[in-house]
Scaffold this motif. Sequence first.
Motif, PDB file in Angstrom:
ATOM      1  N   SER A 120       0.773  -1.251  -0.077  1.00 23.03           N
ATOM      2  CA  SER A 120      -0.008   0.110   0.084  1.00 23.03           C
ATOM      3  C   SER A 120       0.909   1.210   0.054  1.00 23.03           C
ATOM      4  N   ILE A 121       0.236   2.175  -0.851  1.00 26.06           N
ATOM      5  CA  ILE A 121       0.998   3.747  -0.664  1.00 26.06           C
ATOM      6  C   ILE A 121       1.268   4.259   0.620  1.00 26.06           C
ATOM      7  N   ASN A 122       0.271   3.474   1.645  1.00 27.76           N
ATOM      8  CA  ASN A 122       0.266   4.004   2.901  1.00 27.76           C
ATOM      9  C   ASN A 122       1.167   3.412   3.836  1.00 27.76           C
ATOM     10  N   SER A 123       1.656   2.129   3.491  1.00 27.31           N
ATOM     11  CA  SER A 123       2.922   1.399   4.213  1.00 27.31           C
ATOM     12  C   SER A 123       3.788   2.367   4.431  1.00 27.31           C
ATOM     13  N   PRO A 124       4.491   1.533   5.834  1.00 26.33           N
ATOM     14  CA  PRO A 124       5.713   2.514   6.070  1.00 26.33           C
ATOM     15  C   PRO A 124       6.915   2.104   4.900  1.00 26.33           C
ATOM     16  N   ILE A 125       6.879   1.169   4.362  1.00 25.20           N
ATOM     17  CA  ILE A 125       8.028   1.119   3.443  1.00 25.20           C
ATOM     18  C   ILE A 125       7.619   2.000   2.110  1.00 25.20           C
ATOM     19  N   ALA A 126       6.481   1.887   1.666  1.00 26.50           N
ATOM     20  CA  ALA A 126       6.205   2.892   0.507  1.00 26.50           C
ATOM     21  C   ALA A 126       6.530   4.294   0.857  1.00 26.50           C
ATOM     22  N   ARG A 127       6.040   4.619   2.202  1.00 30.35           N
ATOM     23  CA  ARG A 127       6.061   5.996   2.460  1.00 30.35           C
ATOM     24  C   ARG A 127       7.735   6.436   2.431  1.00 30.35           C
ATOM     25  N   GLY A 128       8.397   5.514   3.050  1.00 33.11           N
ATOM     26  CA  GLY A 128       9.854   5.743   2.971  1.00 33.11           C
ATOM     27  C   GLY A 128      10.644   5.713   1.549  1.00 33.11           C
ATOM     28  N   LEU A 129       9.921   5.044   0.556  1.00 39.34           N
ATOM     29  CA  LEU A 129      10.598   5.016  -0.645  1.00 39.34           C
ATOM     30  C   LEU A 129      10.288   6.222  -1.639  1.00 39.34           C
TER      31      LEU A 129
END
Length: 157
Positions: A120-129
């Motif tokens: 998800s765009i809202n996951s911690p990994i996606a937000r960090g990337l």
Amino acid sequence: MKIPMTVQGADSLREELDYLKGTRRPQIIEAIAEAREHGDLKENAEYHAAREQQGFCEGRIQEIEAKLSNAQIIDVSKMEATGKVIFGATVVLLNIDTDAEVTYRIVGDDEADLKKNLISINSPIARGLIGKSEGDEVTVKTPGGDVEFEILEVKYV
């Protein structure tokens, strides 16, 4: 409020909607008609089960129609490949601590499926990337602690 969604996510919802309207709904209507023929509706388990299925089916149809009407469909394959991590991009990462490679595609909340490496765009990994580029090193805060990744490749497919 518009909700970002990939082309594949929107297509998947449209397929489910077509199935529910074209196949499932008529099956349920037929089951209700058949159950009605069995007489007394108060004690007719088939009738009540079919009505319950009808409620679930109609609810899901409304939910999908609402999602599609609020969707901002983003086709990342039509965007200029700049190497930046954006919504819809597929990102190949190297976990710096473990040397393990992992590939994620950044998608909308409804499309996320970790088993298929869709995050998800809202996951911690996606937000960090988001906003980072190929070659960047990124520290992502996860529930298990900070994880360092190197972005090996960003694909717009």
